[in-house]
Design a protein around this motif. Structure first.
Motif, PDB file in Angstrom:
ATOM      1  N   ASP A   1      -9.539  24.570 -17.895  1.00  0.00           N
ATOM      2  CA  ASP A   1      -8.099  24.765 -17.736  1.00  0.00           C
ATOM      3  C   ASP A   1      -7.415  23.411 -17.577  1.00  0.00           C
ATOM      4  O   ASP A   1      -7.945  22.499 -16.936  1.00  0.00           O
ATOM      5  N   ALA A   2      -6.242  23.270 -18.123  1.00  0.00           N
ATOM      6  CA  ALA A   2      -5.590  21.967 -18.215  1.00  0.00           C
ATOM      7  C   ALA A   2      -4.814  21.561 -16.977  1.00  0.00           C
ATOM      8  O   ALA A   2      -4.261  20.473 -16.936  1.00  0.00           O
TER       9      ALA A   2
ATOM     10  N   VAL B   1       5.064  10.236 -19.927  1.00  0.00           N
ATOM     11  CA  VAL B   1       3.976  11.213 -19.980  1.00  0.00           C
ATOM     12  C   VAL B   1       3.368  11.241 -21.379  1.00  0.00           C
ATOM     13  O   VAL B   1       4.084  11.300 -22.387  1.00  0.00           O
ATOM     14  N   VAL B   2       2.025  11.173 -21.419  1.00  0.00           N
ATOM     15  CA  VAL B   2       1.287  11.299 -22.667  1.00  0.00           C
ATOM     16  C   VAL B   2       0.681  12.697 -22.723  1.00  0.00           C
ATOM     17  O   VAL B   2       0.094  13.155 -21.741  1.00  0.00           O
ATOM     18  N   GLN B   3       0.836  13.363 -23.857  1.00  0.00           N
ATOM     19  CA  GLN B   3       0.256  14.695 -24.030  1.00  0.00           C
ATOM     20  C   GLN B   3      -0.665  14.713 -25.249  1.00  0.00           C
ATOM     21  O   GLN B   3      -0.433  14.010 -26.226  1.00  0.00           O
ATOM     22  N   PHE B   4      -1.723  15.510 -25.157  1.00  0.00           N
ATOM     23  CA  PHE B   4      -2.549  15.780 -26.328  1.00  0.00           C
ATOM     24  C   PHE B   4      -3.109  17.188 -26.192  1.00  0.00           C
ATOM     25  O   PHE B   4      -3.173  17.755 -25.094  1.00  0.00           O
ATOM     26  N   GLN B   5      -3.490  17.741 -27.305  1.00  0.00           N
ATOM     27  CA  GLN B   5      -4.041  19.093 -27.322  1.00  0.00           C
ATOM     28  C   GLN B   5      -5.473  19.080 -27.835  1.00  0.00           C
ATOM     29  O   GLN B   5      -5.849  18.212 -28.625  1.00  0.00           O
ATOM     30  N   CYS B   6      -6.231  20.040 -27.380  1.00  0.00           N
ATOM     31  CA  CYS B   6      -7.580  20.242 -27.889  1.00  0.00           C
ATOM     32  C   CYS B   6      -7.806  21.742 -28.018  1.00  0.00           C
ATOM     33  O   CYS B   6      -7.802  22.454 -26.996  1.00  0.00           O
TER      34      CYS B   6
ATOM     35  N   GLY C   1      -5.889  24.109 -28.783  1.00  0.00           N
ATOM     36  CA  GLY C   1      -4.827  24.922 -28.197  1.00  0.00           C
ATOM     37  C   GLY C   1      -4.547  24.673 -26.740  1.00  0.00           C
ATOM     38  O   GLY C   1      -3.572  25.201 -26.194  1.00  0.00           O
ATOM     39  N   VAL C   2      -5.371  23.869 -26.068  1.00  0.00           N
ATOM     40  CA  VAL C   2      -5.143  23.552 -24.656  1.00  0.00           C
ATOM     41  C   VAL C   2      -4.426  22.208 -24.571  1.00  0.00           C
ATOM     42  O   VAL C   2      -4.858  21.226 -25.183  1.00  0.00           O
ATOM     43  N   THR C   3      -3.340  22.148 -23.807  1.00  0.00           N
ATOM     44  CA  THR C   3      -2.543  20.924 -23.694  1.00  0.00           C
ATOM     45  C   THR C   3      -2.890  20.177 -22.406  1.00  0.00           C
ATOM     46  O   THR C   3      -2.958  20.770 -21.323  1.00  0.00           O
ATOM     47  N   TYR C   4      -3.102  18.873 -22.539  1.00  0.00           N
ATOM     48  CA  TYR C   4      -3.387  18.002 -21.392  1.00  0.00           C
ATOM     49  C   TYR C   4      -2.303  16.933 -21.305  1.00  0.00           C
ATOM     50  O   TYR C   4      -1.757  16.507 -22.335  1.00  0.00           O
TER      51      TYR C   4
END
Length: 774
Positions: free
Chosen positions: A662-663, A688-693, A695-698
């Protein structure tokens, strides 16, 4: 088996020669800043482990001159082995449900008096004193710990725990040292006859252990500062004298301490001046090879294979003599040379081939040296003098290089491929072994995964089990596709970002001479390591809970145990990863290890040189399902919070990826930005830096890499930890940081202290995922 015996068994299994236990009450006279109870309030027991120098390494090392150490090079390997013992025993104690703080073997000191601590060259705790506390030793006149078995030919390491264990009986003072004064007679810096200030007294229970109160700056002239012992040493030696002489004369090399070389207890002391000017240690066993079982040598060799050595080559003195190699040059009377060999993965034509090879070889060299050290001591147990050397160590700033005899053996065995396709070291011994040729298979053989015999024994399960068996705390698997996806999202953010890399071109103990380069970041993927990569296996090693809990806190205000965790997890993780790479090779796959898969990490200051920081492999760890990301950009795992580091193994094996976690890092929502406020250089921005893996966003806050490096890589801000070792430097950068500004600040480092910097990362210490906050 009760817990004390279980701990003994575990320590001996790790390679300890000695282990002892002392209760914390025996340390009540120790200064709070240099005591187990100061480091770990609530501690109840000190556990001390010892390993011994192979006798021939002492008796033949430094024979010509104390600064031509020869076989005494094994000392540097012993430091690393002690670090391994300390770290791994602390892990075992944590697994039993207790707290533990492992102490490093050496090289983290307060050179000068610190606040109320009236001592110089002060470690966090003295392993010499703790060995007395644990009933292992007596104090010698020379200030060394003397054991009945080995005299001064041993080194110790300490683990502090809140586990209550019955103490061992003390050795009464004066039991072992007979005041033969060979140490004083042979001390080249005259540290045992000049500038003495009476006696030091170590009080433990009702005993008083008395020994010479040396001027440690004089003692360290050659042993620590590498100044030429043939120079005229002034009547009074101070820190300023040391600095002036290094500046004036430069350095020669490290010294083999003659107080150690000449110190053998009367009960086991003997002489053979045709062999060594040093007293020899008599052995308890006098072995008769003419009637021994063939299993004796078989088991000695087989034990090397059990420790993951690929090939063990045995050659007799006679056969080597026929090839023009005289092993008597290494060890008079030597009968056999035993060469331990591991292969190096072939180049894969990948971008990161050279870096990957260097990482693998570094870990493999330590592994081979370590197994060689065990073999040397195991043969010595039967009463045969045996010897090995090492070629390099992180504790020794100059490579020592292969001895001529080692190089000759390597050239004969491997030809032009010596050091390219093979890594090796040789043990020389007076014991006779049956010859064993070097016979690698013509083509790589493929080991089998035993799925027919064990339910669920698929390749992924076998590798995870193996990773745990070699010491990994966490193991996860990511598909190469996950890494590619994350990298594509991060490239626009990080590609081309400039980092400042400073190299000190000056010698240790002189002012920094910075050479600074601007290096652009480039986001890497698994294919940069293995062109047809399919999977990434990620292992994690813990930082021990009590180390982080008490780091920098009074009464000890110690940063050493935290700095130790930074480097021991890195090289232990590298050692484990190299073994996993070898396992994958044996199974027929390509594999490469890396401490920083995506190339987006940095480094942290350490007495062992710059060490990859905790940001390395964070994205690989997330992709492997091991955790989520905190606001400060660190991986949060269920088992350890942010208290771990990761090493990655890239392979063309198709492994089963783990489910993503869970992110949400829940504690980050309510901690009031503790990490942001604690950073001494304001490196954590609000961006803020965001990335997905899948379908889960971090998400995490972006960090200014130059400001972060200023703090943790270059130890320029006092609150980054170096002030707790007595550094007066506290530079906080204003505005943008460029090469000139960094160079100016680096030149302000103390010329002696700069050699062994530390950092403790305030953003970690205030994080609720690292330790509870009041």
């Amino acid at each position: 088996m009760d817990v004390k015996e279980a701990i003994k068994s575990y320590a001996y299994g790790l390679g300890a020669d000695l282990i002892g236990f002392g209760d914390i009450g025996r340390c009540r006279h120790a200064p709070p800043m240099m005591s187990p109870q100061g480091l770990f309030p609530g501690a109840k027991t000190v556990i001390v482990m010892g390993i011994h120098h192979p006798d021939a390494c002492i008796e033949l090392g430094g024979e010509e001159h104390p600064q031509k150490i020869g076989a005494y090079s094994v000392q540097y390997l012993m430091n690393s082995r002690l670090d391994e013992l300390s770290y791994r025993l602390a892990t075992r104690i944590e697994e039993l449900g207790y707290g533990a703080i492992p102490i490093c073997s050496s090289n983290i000191w307060r050179y000068n008096q610190y606040k109320d601590l009236k001592a110089v060259f002060a470690p966090d705790v003295s392993h010499i004193y703790m060995s007395v506390v644990a009933g292992l030793s007596d104090m010698g006149y020379n200030g060394l710990a003397l054991t009945p078995e080995y005299g001064a030919r041993n080194r110790f390491v300490t683990v502090i725990t809140d586990m209550e264990i019955a103490p061992d009986p003390l050795i009464p003072p004066g039991t072992i040292c007979d005041k033969c004064m060979l140490c004083r007679k042979h001390c080249p810096s005259l540290a045992l006859s000049k500038e003495l200030d009476g006696e030091k007294v170590l009080r433990i229970d009702d005993y008083e252990y008395r020994f010479a109160n040396k001027n440690l700056w004089r003692c360290a002239w050659g042993e620590h500062f590498d100044l030429d012992l043939d120079l005229e040493i002034p009547e009074k030696v101070t820190e300023e004298v040391i600095v002036d002489n290094v500046k004036k004369y430069g350095v020669r090399s490290g010294e083999m301490g003659q107080c150690l070389k000449f110190c053998v207890p009367r009960a086991v002391r003997s002489f053979d001046k045709s062999y060594s000017k040093t007293p020899m240690r008599r052995y308890a066993i006098q072995w008769d090879e003419t009637i021994e079982s063939r299993a004796v040598t078989d088991k000695l060799i087989n034990d090397c294979y059990k420790k993951d050595i690929e090939y063990v080559v045995v050659q007799s003195a006679a056969s080597l003599k026929a090839q023009g190699i005289d092993i008597a040059d290494m060890l008079p009377g030597a009968e056999s040379a035993i060469t331990l060999v591991r292969s190096v993965p072939t180049a894969l034509g990948a971008t990161r081939d050279e870096a990957a090879r260097a990482a693998f070889c570094s870990a493999t060299d330590y592994h081979i040296d370590s197994v060689g050290y065990d073999l040397t001591r195991d043969i010595e147990f039967y009463g045969f003098r045996s010897l090995m050397t090492i070629a390099a160590s992180a504790s020794h700033y100059d490579p020592m290089g292969l001895t001529p005899v080692n190089r000759q053996i390597g050239d004969k065995l491997f030809g032009a491929e010596a050091g390219k396709a093979w890594r090796f070291n040789t043990v020389f011994t007076r014991k006779k072994f049956a010859e064993r040729p070097f016979a690698p298979p013509a083509s790589a053989s493929r080991a089998c995964v035993p799925t027919a015999y064990r339910h669920g024994a698929d390749l992924t399960g076998v590798l995870k089990d193996y990773a745990k068996s070699v010491g990994a705390d966490l193991v996860g698997v990511a598909s190469a596709a996950r890494i590619v996806s994350i990298a594509a999202q991060l490239k626009p953010i990080y590609d081309g970002q400039i980092s400042l890399k400073a190299v000190d071109k000056a010698h240790p103990f002189t002012e920094w001479n910075p050479q600074i380069s601007e290096e652009p970041l480039k986001v890497l993927t698994a294919a940069d390591y293995v062109p047809n990569a399919k999977s990434v296996l990620v292992i994690g090693l813990r930082y021990h809970e009590k180390v982080v809990e008490f780091a920098t806190k009074p009464p000890a205000e110690a940063v050493g145990p935290y700095a130790f965790q930074s480097y021991v997890t890195r090289w232990q993780g590298g050692l484990m990863a190299a073994k996993i790479v070898q396992k994958l090779q044996q199974l027929g796959y390509q594999a490469v290890m890396t401490a920083d898969l995506m190339g987006l990490g940095s480094a942290i200051a350490s007495p062992r040189g710059y060490i990859e920081d905790q940001f390395c492999n964070r994205f690989a760890a997330v992709a492997a399902g091991l955790g989520t990301i905190s606001r400060a950009g660190r991986v949060v795992t269920r088992d350890f919070g942010i208290r771990q580091r990761f090493i990655a193994i890239v392979t063309d094996a198709a492994l089963t990826p783990d489910a993503l976690q869970d992110a949400t890092a829940e504690l980050c929502k309510s901690c009031d930005d503790l990490c942001v406020k604690a950073c001494p250089t304001a490196a954590i921005s609000s961006d803020v830096v965001q990335f997905q893996c899948e379908g889960v966003t971090y998400a995490y806050n972006r960090i200014d890499n130059r400001r972060c490096d200023w703090s943790k890589r270059y130890a320029l801000a006092g609150d980054s930890g170096f002030k707790f070792l007595g550094s007066k430097l506290d530079e906080v950068p204003e505005g943008d940081i460029d090469a000139e500004k960094l160079a100016t600040a680096l030149k302000k480092h103390d010329p002696i202290k700069k050699y062994r910097p530390v950092a403790c990362e305030p953003c970690v210490l205030v994080c609720p995922y690292a330790r509870a906050q009041k």
